[in-house]
Design an enzyme around this catalytic site. Structure first.
Site, mmCIF file in Angstrom:
data_model
loop_
_atom_site.group_PDB
_atom_site.id
_atom_site.type_symbol
_atom_site.label_atom_id
_atom_site.label_comp_id
_atom_site.label_asym_id
_atom_site.label_seq_id
_atom_site.Cartn_x
_atom_site.Cartn_y
_atom_site.Cartn_z
ATOM 1 N N HIS A 32 18.925 26.724 8.163
ATOM 2 C CA HIS A 32 18.534 28.003 7.551
ATOM 3 C C HIS A 32 18.613 29.145 8.565
ATOM 4 O O HIS A 32 18.980 30.267 8.214
ATOM 5 C CB HIS A 32 17.123 27.876 6.961
ATOM 6 C CG HIS A 32 16.642 29.151 6.374
ATOM 7 N ND1 HIS A 32 17.308 29.775 5.349
ATOM 8 C CD2 HIS A 32 15.595 29.941 6.679
ATOM 9 C CE1 HIS A 32 16.681 30.897 5.038
ATOM 10 N NE2 HIS A 32 15.644 31.016 5.841
ATOM 11 N N ASP A 59 0.814 -1.229 0.000
ATOM 12 C CA ASP A 59 0.000 0.000 0.000
ATOM 13 C C ASP A 59 0.842 1.270 0.000
ATOM 14 O O ASP A 59 0.312 2.378 0.108
ATOM 15 C CB ASP A 59 -0.941 0.002 1.210
ATOM 16 C CG ASP A 59 -0.191 -0.063 2.526
ATOM 17 O OD1 ASP A 59 1.072 -0.077 2.494
ATOM 18 O OD2 ASP A 59 -0.835 -0.084 3.586
ATOM 19 N N GLY A 60 2.158 1.143 -0.097
ATOM 20 C CA GLY A 60 3.024 2.329 -0.175
ATOM 21 C C GLY A 60 3.659 2.719 1.143
ATOM 22 O O GLY A 60 4.536 3.586 1.173
ATOM 23 N N ASP A 110 20.788 38.660 0.047
ATOM 24 C CA ASP A 110 19.720 39.330 0.794
ATOM 25 C C ASP A 110 20.221 39.564 2.224
ATOM 26 O O ASP A 110 21.261 39.034 2.627
ATOM 27 C CB ASP A 110 18.395 38.544 0.761
ATOM 28 C CG ASP A 110 18.561 37.108 1.216
ATOM 29 O OD1 ASP A 110 19.426 36.847 2.077
ATOM 30 O OD2 ASP A 110 17.825 36.231 0.713
ATOM 31 N N LYS A 143 16.517 44.107 -0.327
ATOM 32 C CA LYS A 143 15.299 44.036 -1.161
ATOM 33 C C LYS A 143 14.191 44.822 -0.483
ATOM 34 O O LYS A 143 13.982 44.694 0.716
ATOM 35 C CB LYS A 143 14.851 42.586 -1.299
ATOM 36 C CG LYS A 143 15.736 41.767 -2.210
ATOM 37 C CD LYS A 143 15.115 40.415 -2.430
ATOM 38 C CE LYS A 143 16.104 39.334 -2.124
ATOM 39 N NZ LYS A 143 15.599 37.993 -2.083
HETATM 40 C C1 R5P Z 1 16.160 32.398 1.769
HETATM 41 O O1 R5P Z 1 15.934 32.916 2.836
HETATM 42 C C2 R5P Z 1 17.269 31.404 1.579
HETATM 43 O O2 R5P Z 1 18.400 31.755 2.313
HETATM 44 C C3 R5P Z 1 17.642 31.314 0.114
HETATM 45 O O3 R5P Z 1 18.094 32.578 -0.325
HETATM 46 C C4 R5P Z 1 16.447 30.916 -0.716
HETATM 47 O O4 R5P Z 1 15.766 29.876 -0.088
HETATM 48 C C5 R5P Z 1 16.898 30.456 -2.088
HETATM 49 O O5 R5P Z 1 15.756 30.055 -2.788
HETATM 50 P P1 R5P Z 1 15.692 30.170 -4.368
HETATM 51 O O6 R5P Z 1 16.890 29.480 -4.922
HETATM 52 O O7 R5P Z 1 14.394 29.473 -4.716
HETATM 53 O O8 R5P Z 1 15.645 31.618 -4.717
#
Ligand code: R5P
Length: 299
Positions: free
Chosen positions: A130, A37-38, A169, A192
């Site tokens: 992140h 069933d996966g 960014d 940005k």
């Molecule tokens: C954003 O906060 C992350 O640090 C990356 O800049 C982002 O996730 C990159 O995503 P993409 O390659 O889709 O622009």
């Protein structure tokens, strides 16, 4: 000291095997398959009673399935009386939702942290989360490995002087600082400003004119962040533009679109298997993090 026992989930066996080679330990025997069933079927084929066990599973490519598989492997290890269970999660998925910007949104990074703990994790080894504060979502020790020095050293040969580091960014400032320190270079950052739902104004703080540029980030998913940054650097008079980042997610048409952008070299870690996708970019350089992970296991 007991030898660590290392198991690999199905997301990145090559990295798991490389870690085993570094530590000179055999790969733990495990059967991974699917029920009709996966549902994920797991059987540990080693005696793990009283042992320290590590499970290598990156959460990209098919993150939902790989996460469930990891949880089930850990449950099997716990029920087989492993002494200490340590998931090694080179790329920690769902990490970009680490806070609520609007009512109705989840905090998925916390949810994944809770799931790992509930499945029996005694410690986590991960790379370039992140956001560093995700460590605080865990009540178990987190070994957070940073790859910027490794990637900076690997990028050096592709970065002729005069050169500058660019953060695409404001969120990437800390990463850019680490690269700049490692390479003794100046840095610039892109700010940005959202003008409307579809219009974002980008402003470069710093001077890239007549310099070779290394744009740095934690991950590359669609590649759009890097591409927009590269186009702005080009407009501001940069010479050759290269990119370095830890996690090569390369979703959608990332490799194709980055190949068409003014980007010469891509330098990234093998936290996610790239295989054919990275080969689509002619100057892609994949740097192994197996040694860094092996060192943290040894410690
Ligand atoms: C954003 O906060 C992350 O640090 C990356 O800049 C982002 O996730 C990159 O995503 P993409 O390659 O889709 O622009």
């Amino acid at each position: 000291m007991d030898q660590p026992l290392i198991f690999c989930g199905s997301s990145h066996p090559e990295l798991g095997e490389e870690i085993c080679r570094f530590l000179n330990v055999p790969n733990g025997k495990i059967s991974l398959s699917r029920f009709p069933d996966g549902e994920v079927a797991v059987e540990i084929l080693e005696n793990v009673h009283g042992r320290n066990v590590y499970v290598v599973q990156t959460l990209a490519g098919d993150p939902n399935n790989y996460l469930i598989e990891l949880l089930i492997i850990m449950d099997a290890l716990k029920r087989a009386s492993a002494k200490k269970i340590v998931p090694i999660v080179p790329y920690f998925a769902y990490s970009r939702q680490d806070r609520k910007d609007r009512c109705g949104e989840p905090i998925t990074a916390r949810l994944v942290a809770d799931l790992l703990s509930a499945a029996g994790a005694d410690q986590l080894i991960t790379l370039d989360l992140h956001a560093a504060q995700i460590e605080g979502f865990f009540n178990i020790p987190v070994t957070h490995i940073h790859c910027q020095e490794l990637l900076a050293a690997a990028s050096k040969q592709y970065l002729e002087q005069p050169a500058i580091i660019v953060g695409p960014d404001i969120g990437s400032i800390k990463i850019a600082e680490k690269f700049a320190r490692a390479l003794s270079l100046e840095m610039a950052v892109i700010e940005k400003q959202r003008k409307s739902s579809s219009l974002v104004d980008m402003r470069l703080i710093g001077n890239v004119k007549d310099r070779n540029v290394l744009i740095v980030d934690d991950m590359c998913s669609t590649g759009h962040t890097m591409i927009r940054a590269a186009l702005l650097c080009q407009k501001e008079g940069a010479r050759e533009i290269n990119c370095a980042f830890t996690h090569p997610i390369f979703s959608a048409q990332a490799v194709e679109e980055m190949s068409a952008a003014p980007i010469k070299h891509l330098i990234f870690a093998n936290t996610i298997p790239t295989n054919d996708r990275a080969l689509g970019f002619k100057n892609g350089h994949c740097i192994s993090v197996a040694g860094l992970i092996a060192q943290s296991i040894e410690r």
